[in-house]
Design a protein around this motif. Structure first.
Motif, PDB file in Angstrom:
ATOM      1  N   PRO A 130       0.813  -1.219   0.000  1.00 34.03           N
ATOM      2  CA  PRO A 130       0.000   0.000   0.000  1.00 34.03           C
ATOM      3  C   PRO A 130       0.846   1.268   0.000  1.00 34.03           C
ATOM      4  N   GLU A 131       0.219   2.335  -0.508  1.00 32.38           N
ATOM      5  CA  GLU A 131       0.945   3.606  -0.614  1.00 32.38           C
ATOM      6  C   GLU A 131       0.448   4.556   0.474  1.00 32.38           C
ATOM      7  N   PHE A 132       1.405   5.223   1.118  1.00 27.69           N
ATOM      8  CA  PHE A 132       1.048   6.129   2.225  1.00 27.69           C
ATOM      9  C   PHE A 132       1.291   7.595   1.891  1.00 27.69           C
ATOM     10  N   LEU A 133       1.616   7.906   0.633  1.00 28.83           N
ATOM     11  CA  LEU A 133       1.910   9.309   0.311  1.00 28.83           C
ATOM     12  C   LEU A 133       0.675  10.168   0.538  1.00 28.83           C
ATOM     13  N   ALA A 134       0.914  11.431   0.877  1.00 28.42           N
ATOM     14  CA  ALA A 134      -0.185  12.393   0.956  1.00 28.42           C
ATOM     15  C   ALA A 134      -0.029  13.354  -0.218  1.00 28.42           C
ATOM     16  N   ALA A 172      -4.437   2.819   8.925  1.00 28.92           N
ATOM     17  CA  ALA A 172      -3.657   4.062   8.985  1.00 28.92           C
ATOM     18  C   ALA A 172      -4.546   5.250   8.613  1.00 28.92           C
ATOM     19  N   ASN A 173      -5.305   5.103   7.530  1.00 28.90           N
ATOM     20  CA  ASN A 173      -6.168   6.222   7.123  1.00 28.90           C
ATOM     21  C   ASN A 173      -7.274   6.467   8.151  1.00 28.90           C
ATOM     22  N   ALA A 174      -7.794   5.393   8.728  1.00 31.29           N
ATOM     23  CA  ALA A 174      -8.849   5.554   9.732  1.00 31.29           C
ATOM     24  C   ALA A 174      -8.302   6.299  10.956  1.00 31.29           C
ATOM     25  N   PHE A 175      -7.107   5.957  11.389  1.00 30.51           N
ATOM     26  CA  PHE A 175      -6.515   6.635  12.555  1.00 30.51           C
ATOM     27  C   PHE A 175      -6.247   8.109  12.258  1.00 30.51           C
ATOM     28  N   LEU A 176      -5.714   8.389  11.069  1.00 31.03           N
ATOM     29  CA  LEU A 176      -5.409   9.790  10.728  1.00 31.03           C
ATOM     30  C   LEU A 176      -6.694  10.613  10.703  1.00 31.03           C
ATOM     31  N   ALA A 177      -7.713  10.081  10.037  1.00 28.77           N
ATOM     32  CA  ALA A 177      -8.977  10.813   9.925  1.00 28.77           C
ATOM     33  C   ALA A 177      -9.638  10.951  11.294  1.00 28.77           C
ATOM     34  N   ARG A 192      -8.206  11.336  14.117  1.00 24.30           N
ATOM     35  CA  ARG A 192      -7.585  12.442  14.874  1.00 24.30           C
ATOM     36  C   ARG A 192      -8.208  13.774  14.454  1.00 24.30           C
ATOM     37  N   ILE A 193      -8.439  13.920  13.151  1.00 24.63           N
ATOM     38  CA  ILE A 193      -9.013  15.193  12.675  1.00 24.63           C
ATOM     39  C   ILE A 193     -10.438  15.343  13.200  1.00 24.63           C
ATOM     40  N   SER A 194     -11.220  14.268  13.118  1.00 24.81           N
ATOM     41  CA  SER A 194     -12.595  14.366  13.635  1.00 24.81           C
ATOM     42  C   SER A 194     -12.590  14.612  15.137  1.00 24.81           C
ATOM     43  N   PHE A 228      -1.605  16.072  12.654  1.00 21.93           N
ATOM     44  CA  PHE A 228      -3.012  15.765  12.384  1.00 21.93           C
ATOM     45  C   PHE A 228      -3.949  16.160  13.519  1.00 21.93           C
ATOM     46  N   LEU A 229      -3.614  17.283  14.123  1.00 20.39           N
ATOM     47  CA  LEU A 229      -4.490  17.836  15.156  1.00 20.39           C
ATOM     48  C   LEU A 229      -4.910  19.249  14.779  1.00 20.39           C
ATOM     49  N   LYS A 230      -4.939  19.524  13.470  1.00 21.50           N
ATOM     50  CA  LYS A 230      -5.311  20.869  13.056  1.00 21.50           C
ATOM     51  C   LYS A 230      -6.815  20.895  12.783  1.00 21.50           C
ATOM     52  N   VAL A 284     -12.297  23.012   8.491  1.00 21.38           N
ATOM     53  CA  VAL A 284     -13.681  22.962   7.999  1.00 21.38           C
ATOM     54  C   VAL A 284     -14.101  21.513   7.724  1.00 21.38           C
ATOM     55  N   GLY A 285     -13.187  20.571   7.897  1.00 19.00           N
ATOM     56  CA  GLY A 285     -13.487  19.151   7.656  1.00 19.00           C
ATOM     57  C   GLY A 285     -12.477  18.571   6.692  1.00 19.00           C
ATOM     58  N   PHE A 286     -12.160  17.293   6.892  1.00 20.56           N
ATOM     59  CA  PHE A 286     -11.196  16.693   5.964  1.00 20.56           C
ATOM     60  C   PHE A 286     -11.875  16.341   4.649  1.00 20.56           C
ATOM     61  N   GLY A 287     -11.077  16.394   3.580  1.00 22.35           N
ATOM     62  CA  GLY A 287     -11.547  15.980   2.261  1.00 22.35           C
ATOM     63  C   GLY A 287     -10.536  15.020   1.673  1.00 22.35           C
ATOM     64  N   CYS A 337      -9.632   9.693  -0.264  1.00 27.16           N
ATOM     65  CA  CYS A 337      -9.433   8.414   0.424  1.00 27.16           C
ATOM     66  C   CYS A 337      -9.998   8.290   1.828  1.00 27.16           C
ATOM     67  N   PHE A 338      -9.859   9.293   2.684  1.00 28.87           N
ATOM     68  CA  PHE A 338     -10.257   9.095   4.083  1.00 28.87           C
ATOM     69  C   PHE A 338     -11.697   8.567   4.182  1.00 28.87           C
ATOM     70  N   GLN A 339     -12.608   9.270   3.541  1.00 26.31           N
ATOM     71  CA  GLN A 339     -14.009   8.863   3.669  1.00 26.31           C
ATOM     72  C   GLN A 339     -14.234   7.480   3.067  1.00 26.31           C
ATOM     73  N   LYS A 340     -13.715   7.286   1.867  1.00 25.86           N
ATOM     74  CA  LYS A 340     -13.969   5.996   1.201  1.00 25.86           C
ATOM     75  C   LYS A 340     -13.343   4.849   1.976  1.00 25.86           C
ATOM     76  N   ASP A 341     -12.158   5.061   2.534  1.00 19.57           N
ATOM     77  CA  ASP A 341     -11.495   3.954   3.229  1.00 19.57           C
ATOM     78  C   ASP A 341     -12.178   3.639   4.559  1.00 19.57           C
ATOM     79  N   ILE A 342     -12.659   4.676   5.248  1.00 14.13           N
ATOM     80  CA  ILE A 342     -13.371   4.402   6.506  1.00 14.13           C
ATOM     81  C   ILE A 342     -14.704   3.713   6.212  1.00 14.13           C
ATOM     82  N   THR A 354      -9.308  26.446   1.791  1.00 18.08           N
ATOM     83  CA  THR A 354      -8.061  25.688   1.627  1.00 18.08           C
ATOM     84  C   THR A 354      -6.934  26.528   2.214  1.00 18.08           C
ATOM     85  N   GLU A 355      -5.918  25.854   2.771  1.00 21.43           N
ATOM     86  CA  GLU A 355      -4.873  26.594   3.482  1.00 21.43           C
ATOM     87  C   GLU A 355      -3.698  26.997   2.574  1.00 21.43           C
ATOM     88  N   TRP A 356      -3.987  27.426   1.340  1.00 19.79           N
ATOM     89  CA  TRP A 356      -2.906  27.839   0.433  1.00 19.79           C
ATOM     90  C   TRP A 356      -2.042  28.905   1.108  1.00 19.79           C
TER      91      TRP A 356
HETATM   92  C1  UGA Z   1      -4.051  10.852   3.240  1.00 25.74           C
HETATM   93  C2  UGA Z   1      -2.978  10.258   4.175  1.00 25.74           C
HETATM   94  O1  UGA Z   1      -2.338  11.307   4.891  1.00 25.74           O
HETATM   95  C3  UGA Z   1      -1.941   9.479   3.367  1.00 25.74           C
HETATM   96  O2  UGA Z   1      -1.023   8.840   4.242  1.00 25.74           O
HETATM   97  C4  UGA Z   1      -2.662   8.426   2.520  1.00 25.74           C
HETATM   98  O3  UGA Z   1      -1.719   7.735   1.704  1.00 25.74           O
HETATM   99  C5  UGA Z   1      -3.696   9.095   1.649  1.00 25.74           C
HETATM  100  O4  UGA Z   1      -4.633   9.828   2.471  1.00 25.74           O
HETATM  101  C6  UGA Z   1      -4.512   8.131   0.857  1.00 25.74           C
HETATM  102  O5  UGA Z   1      -4.594   6.963   1.193  1.00 25.74           O
HETATM  103  O6  UGA Z   1      -5.103   8.630  -0.106  1.00 25.74           O
HETATM  104  P1  UGA Z   1      -4.195  12.990   1.685  1.00 25.74           P
HETATM  105  O7  UGA Z   1      -5.658  12.732   1.722  1.00 25.74           O
HETATM  106  O8  UGA Z   1      -3.553  13.177   0.365  1.00 25.74           O
HETATM  107  O9  UGA Z   1      -3.395  11.796   2.407  1.00 25.74           O
HETATM  108  O10 UGA Z   1      -3.858  14.297   2.541  1.00 25.74           O
HETATM  109  P2  UGA Z   1      -3.838  14.595   4.122  1.00 25.74           P
HETATM  110  O11 UGA Z   1      -2.679  15.446   4.394  1.00 25.74           O
HETATM  111  O12 UGA Z   1      -3.975  13.365   4.913  1.00 25.74           O
HETATM  112  O13 UGA Z   1      -5.127  15.497   4.317  1.00 25.74           O
HETATM  113  C7  UGA Z   1      -6.426  14.948   4.205  1.00 25.74           C
HETATM  114  C8  UGA Z   1      -7.455  15.975   4.601  1.00 25.74           C
HETATM  115  O14 UGA Z   1      -7.389  16.216   6.005  1.00 25.74           O
HETATM  116  C9  UGA Z   1      -7.255  17.342   3.955  1.00 25.74           C
HETATM  117  O15 UGA Z   1      -8.503  17.884   3.616  1.00 25.74           O
HETATM  118  C10 UGA Z   1      -6.584  18.156   5.034  1.00 25.74           C
HETATM  119  O16 UGA Z   1      -6.791  19.523   4.890  1.00 25.74           O
HETATM  120  C11 UGA Z   1      -7.258  17.602   6.266  1.00 25.74           C
HETATM  121  N1  UGA Z   1      -6.481  17.774   7.516  1.00 25.74           N
HETATM  122  C12 UGA Z   1      -5.261  17.176   7.641  1.00 25.74           C
HETATM  123  C13 UGA Z   1      -7.028  18.494   8.569  1.00 25.74           C
HETATM  124  O17 UGA Z   1      -8.146  19.030   8.462  1.00 25.74           O
HETATM  125  N2  UGA Z   1      -6.310  18.628   9.724  1.00 25.74           N
HETATM  126  C14 UGA Z   1      -5.089  18.042   9.891  1.00 25.74           C
HETATM  127  O18 UGA Z   1      -4.492  18.195  10.984  1.00 25.74           O
HETATM  128  C15 UGA Z   1      -4.551  17.308   8.819  1.00 25.74           C
END
Ligand code: UGA
Ligand code: NAD
Length: 465
Positions: free
Chosen positions: A161-165, A224-229, A231-233, A266-268, A271-274, A277-282, A416-418
């Motif tokens: 699996p790929e973990f790049l963001a 991994a994706n479930a844990f990351l998401a 934290r944001i929720s 991942f504690l920022k 307005v919600g994660f997008g 992958c996060f939604q689809k994987d969970i 978006t945080e540009w």
């Molecule tokens: C995420 C994972 O971080 C990758 O490890 C994984 O490979 C990938 O999903 C995947 O499987 O597709 P990605 O969705 O590209 O990567 O970007 P993230 O940096 O994880 O951000 C996801 C969303 O969460 C964004 O909308 C971002 O703005 C939001 N976010 C992220 C927050 O709202 N707060 C945070 O603290 C971090």
């Protein structure tokens, strides 16, 4: 076993950058990325490397170095499969939109098509590598398709699996936290694992290359994706409580993040994660848990999505409430449409859902994003099927400059945080707006006190203003 020729099926956000980096770091390996999308392949082959279809910092330079040397992009899927020792499957695995598991399970039709094509075309033994994110035990299904021909060709299936963001894909690929490779525990399985380890060992330290059984590898990616998401929720849930109590979510994040057991990433609050992958994987994880009758497990993880949907809706509601309970006919400038900075990807971006809610309230949206086109913005809205394409077109105006988008606006919303948004001349933006000038910072990137000193009615996430 020595891998000298790689084929990657799927030239998307994962296949393109991943293979470009493998090719850059392994000049002795021929890497061919194939896709059935002719336009996408043409763009990857564009003479001007800046026209490649994916925007990622640093990617154009990597492609420029390797393309034509040992990196090739093609639509001839059969030929690339036939020539390769190792085939990565990196196609999309979206949420199913029909039938059993609709809106939850992963749609594996593209994966199955790849397996059938490999089975049909392969004439010698191959390693087949799952690069796409897949439900646990998919390798079983792939293997049964591959082994069904009875032509004596041997396949080894690996999960890698790929973990790049997105936005940091190139650095993530060059310096990964780990590379995960799952394979069969048989002798043949171990040889295949060793062959893939040897590819990554060209630039990744051995102690970062982790090998496991196939099922652990498949499930680790979803986990991994479930844990990351999650934290944001979690922090977003607390952001609402902060707004009621006078606590500041950024301060709370910092305070808990300094605990080394929790960690700061991942504690920022947002307005919600997008993202695709996060939604689809969970949802996929929830579906798998349900399919084994694990109701509590499924409900636990589903809450991450419920919270995220709430956060997006809450942001839109706050805009309406603050603007005296009506945004009908009011101009609201949207700064940012991508799901995060430094990418042109908009899949599941919070901006789409906030826009949809505000258009329902008859707002007029003025959109600016440094990397997203007007066509994409309209496509995203039309995809929701909330209203006709003409109605969406009428509700949206698109600008090539943030200053123009904000001119005459009742409110500005940052989606978006540009980085460039923090460098703007906010006094100039304020001067051009209707008064009172409202500013909704969905990413907490601006300095609240400085904005209030200019005169904005500023509202961040998780802080009382
Ligand atoms: C995420 C994972 O971080 C990758 O490890 C994984 O490979 C990938 O999903 C995947 O499987 O597709 P990605 O969705 O590209 O990567 O970007 P993230 O940096 O994880 O951000 C996801 C969303 O969460 C964004 O909308 C971002 O703005 C939001 N976010 C992220 C927050 O709202 N707060 C945070 O603290 C971090
Ligand atoms: P994507 O939609 O950008 O790319 C997939 C590509 O596969 C498309 O160009 C499509 O035309 C092609 N394709 C589909 N079926 C094909 C077939 N049978 N033959 C040839 N080409 C075919 O998707 P993506 O974002 O690259 O994601 C791919 C996989 O990687 C997904 O499973 C995703 O969950 C996972 N993933 C994505 C990311 C990310 O940041 N986007 C990160 C880690 C993992």
């Amino acid at each position: 076993m020595n891998i000298t020729k790689i084929c990657c099926i799927g030239a998307g956000y994962v296949g393109g950058p991943t293979m470009a980096v493998i090719a850059q770091k392994c000049p002795h390996i021929q890497v061919t990325v194939v896709d059935m999308n002719v336009e996408r392949i043409q763009a990857w082959n564009d003479a001007d490397v800046h026209n490649i279809p994916i925007y990622e910092p640093g990617l154009a330079a990597v492609v420029a170095e390797a393309r034509g040397r040992n990196l090739f992009f093609s639509t001839d899927v059969d030929q690339a499969i036939e020539e390769a020792d190792a085939i990565f499957i990196s196609v999309n695995t979206p949420t199913k939109t029909y039938g059993k598991g609709k809106n939850m399970a992963a749609d594996l039709k593209y994966i199955e098509l790849c397996a059938r094509q490999i089975a049909r075309v392969a004439k010698n033994d191959k390693i087949v590598i799952e690069k796409s994110t897949l439900p646990v035990r998919t390798a079983e299904a792939i293997k049964s398709i591959l082994d069904s021909t009875g032509n004596g060709v041997q396949f080894q299936i690996l999960s890698n699996p790929e973990f790049l963001a997105e936005g940091t894909a190139v650095t993530d690929l060059l310096q990964p936290d780990r590379i995960l490779i799952g394979g069969e525990t048989s002798e043949a399985g171990e040889k295949a694992i060793a062959a893939l380890v040897a590819v990554y060992a060209n630039w990744v330290p051995q102690d970062k290359i982790l090998t496991t059984n196939v099922w652990s590898s498949e499930l680790s990616k979803l986990t991994a994706n479930a844990f990351l998401a999650q934290r944001i929720s979690s922090i977003n849930a607390l952001s609402e409580l902060c707004e009621k109590t006078g606590a500041d979510v950024t301060e709370v994040s910092r305070a808990i993040g300094m605990d080394s057991r929790i960690g700061a990433k991942f504690l920022k609050a947002s307005v919600g994660f997008g993202g695709s992958c996060f939604q689809k994987d969970i949802l996929n994880l929830v579906y798998i848990a349900k399919s084994y009758g694990l109701t509590e497990v499924a409900d636990y993880w589903e809450q991450v999505i419920i919270m995220n949907d709430h956060q997006k809706r809450r942001f839109a509601n706050k805009i309406v409430q603050t603007l005296y309970n009506t945004v009908a006919g009011k101009k609201i400038a949207f700064l940012g449409w991508a799901f995060k900075k430094d990418t042109n990807d908009t899949r599941e971006s919070a901006a789409i859902y906030v826009a949809d809610d505000l258009i329902n309230e008859q707002a007029e949206l003025a959109v600016y994003d440094p990397k997203v086109s007007e066509t994409k913005v309209l496509q995203d809205l039309n995809y929701l099927q909330s209203r006709t394409a003409d109605e969406n077109q009428a509700a949206i105006s698109y600008f090539d400059s943030a200053y123009q988008a904000c001119q005459g606006a009742h409110a500005v919303a940052i989606l978006t945080e540009w980085d460039e948004f923090t460098d703007y001349d906010w006094q100039k933006i304020y001067d051009g707006m209707q008064k009172p000038a409202f500013l909704f910072d969905g990413r907490n990137i601006l300095n609240a006190a400085a904005m209030e000193a200019i005169g904005f009615v500023y509202s961040g996430i998780g802080v009382v203003s």
